[in-house]
Design an enzyme around this catalytic site. Structure first.
Site, mmCIF file in Angstrom:
data_model
loop_
_atom_site.group_PDB
_atom_site.id
_atom_site.type_symbol
_atom_site.label_atom_id
_atom_site.label_comp_id
_atom_site.label_asym_id
_atom_site.label_seq_id
_atom_site.Cartn_x
_atom_site.Cartn_y
_atom_site.Cartn_z
ATOM 1 N N ASP A 43 0.826 -1.215 0.000
ATOM 2 C CA ASP A 43 0.000 0.000 0.000
ATOM 3 C C ASP A 43 0.860 1.265 0.000
ATOM 4 O O ASP A 43 0.699 2.145 0.864
ATOM 5 C CB ASP A 43 -0.936 0.022 1.213
ATOM 6 C CG ASP A 43 -1.796 -1.219 1.319
ATOM 7 O OD1 ASP A 43 -2.311 -1.674 0.279
ATOM 8 O OD2 ASP A 43 -1.961 -1.735 2.438
ATOM 9 N N ALA A 154 -13.916 2.192 7.830
ATOM 10 C CA ALA A 154 -13.100 3.405 7.837
ATOM 11 C C ALA A 154 -11.609 3.073 7.759
ATOM 12 O O ALA A 154 -10.859 3.225 8.719
ATOM 13 C CB ALA A 154 -13.398 4.244 9.071
ATOM 14 N N ASP A 156 -8.179 2.859 4.527
ATOM 15 C CA ASP A 156 -7.710 3.254 3.190
ATOM 16 C C ASP A 156 -8.038 4.704 2.861
ATOM 17 O O ASP A 156 -8.673 5.005 1.838
ATOM 18 C CB ASP A 156 -8.294 2.319 2.130
ATOM 19 C CG ASP A 156 -7.778 0.903 2.223
ATOM 20 O OD1 ASP A 156 -6.974 0.618 3.125
ATOM 21 O OD2 ASP A 156 -8.180 0.065 1.395
ATOM 22 N N GLU A 211 -11.833 -1.390 -2.593
ATOM 23 C CA GLU A 211 -11.196 -0.633 -1.515
ATOM 24 C C GLU A 211 -10.140 0.297 -2.100
ATOM 25 O O GLU A 211 -10.004 0.436 -3.313
ATOM 26 C CB GLU A 211 -10.576 -1.593 -0.491
ATOM 27 C CG GLU A 211 -9.577 -2.574 -1.056
ATOM 28 C CD GLU A 211 -9.204 -3.692 -0.071
ATOM 29 O OE1 GLU A 211 -9.827 -3.783 1.008
ATOM 30 O OE2 GLU A 211 -8.299 -4.472 -0.379
#
Length: 323
Positions: A43, A154, A156, A211
């Site tokens: 990420d 809640a 990303d 997501e």
């Protein structure tokens, strides 16, 4: 990145020639540009400082850190937080996920998420720093939360600042999809005068797997990038990046075929190809040679280890195409 000069030169070529080079099928997606050194990351979010140094933060620990001076050779450093904020434990978290770095008003902002895998008892946090470097971050606490009774998750987070100066935070994972709230630029937290939670993408039928939203504005449109399908399973991951666009920041977003992103829509940007498996967890960064898509993928030639991927994007068709 390898072939950086060649890629930069491509930006000066006529659009028709560029389009001839663009991938037309999943098998033709570009491989990531060459990166070396400490490239194991998940990420990733990247920014370039005024001094030309690239800072990369990613999932793990107190928010893991990588840095580079040339966008090719990356080295590791200490986590953003030398000591993890105590409130994280309220969400069962021992590490932070999916950070989002930006520079606004003379300081660096780092939004991030804390949760546990498969749970929507989650929170988005915010930290600020004068330098953006590890150990310099001051935690500002929670920005937005979800509970097991919520129909959203809640995590990303991604900050988008519009031309009119309004701040927006997109976020979400599975459940009823991706959401957006308006922020107060003075605090970086939800604007008291607008508590609406907008829905910007979802998968109402079949899997709920969407997501990692990321919003940019290019050529008069707002583009919403997101990761679809299954992350975090090594070579079994089915992650992929898709995009939609809208004339308003809060949507509605539609894909290239006119399908709403709130109805399973999404135009592919990157998918698995060859040893590049499950690309996703993406962020978009404007650099001197063009827009970059920065992401992780699972390396099929290295037992599915998550690696840093960087590609340039071309917008000449009105849609982002990785090359």
């Amino acid at each position: 990145m390898a072939r950086t000069s060649r890629r930069a030169a491509l930006l000066t070529l006529p659009a028709a020639f560029l389009l001839a080079l663009m991938p037309t099928a999943a098998s033709a997606y570009p491989n990531p540009g060459r990166v070396t050194g400490s490239t194991v990351v998940h990420d990733p979010t990247m920014i370039r400082t005024s001094g030309g140094r690239y800072l990369v933060y990613g999932t793990g620990g107190g928010i893991s850190y990588r840095t580079s001076t040339d966008r090719i050779a990356f080295s590791a450093g200490g986590d953003a937080f030398a000591a993890k904020p105590g409130w994280w434990s309220s969400y069962g978290a021992t590490e932070a996920w999916a950070p989002d770095i930006s520079y606004r008003g003379g300081k660096y902002l780092l939004y991030y998420a804390v949760s546990t895998f498969g749970s929507n008892k989650s929170a988005i946090g915010l930290a600020t720093s004068a330098t953006g470097l590890p150990g310099s971050w001051t935690d500002q606490g929670t920005v937005y939360t979800s509970a097991t009774s919520s129909d959203y998750n809640a995590i990303d987070p991604n900050l988008f600042v519009n031309d009119d100066g309004k701040w927006w935070l997109s976020f979400g994972s599975w459940w009823t999809g991706l959401k957006m709230i308006q922020l107060d630029p003075g605090t970086g937290k939800q604007l008291a005068g607008n508590t609406t939670r907008y829905s910007i993408a979802s998968r109402p039928t079949g899997t709920k797997a969407v997501e990692a939203p990321f919003v940019v504005k290019r050529g008069g449109y707002y583009y919403l990038f997101a990761s679809y399908d299954t992350c975090c399973a090594g070579t079994s991951s089915t992650y992929k990046v898709k995009v939609g666009r809208a004339s308003s920041v809060t949507g509605p977003y539609y894909d290239k075929n006119g399908v709403a992103l709130t109805n399973n829509g999404g135009t592919p940007v990157l998918e698995s190809h060859g040893s590049v498996i499950g690309p996703g967890g993406q962020s978009i960064m404007a650099d001197s040679d063009g827009d970059l898509i920065v992401y992780h993928y699972y390396d099929g030639n290295d037992n599915g280890t998550p690696k840093l991927g960087i590609n340039l994007l071309n917008w000449s068709s009105g849609w982002p195409v990785a090359y």
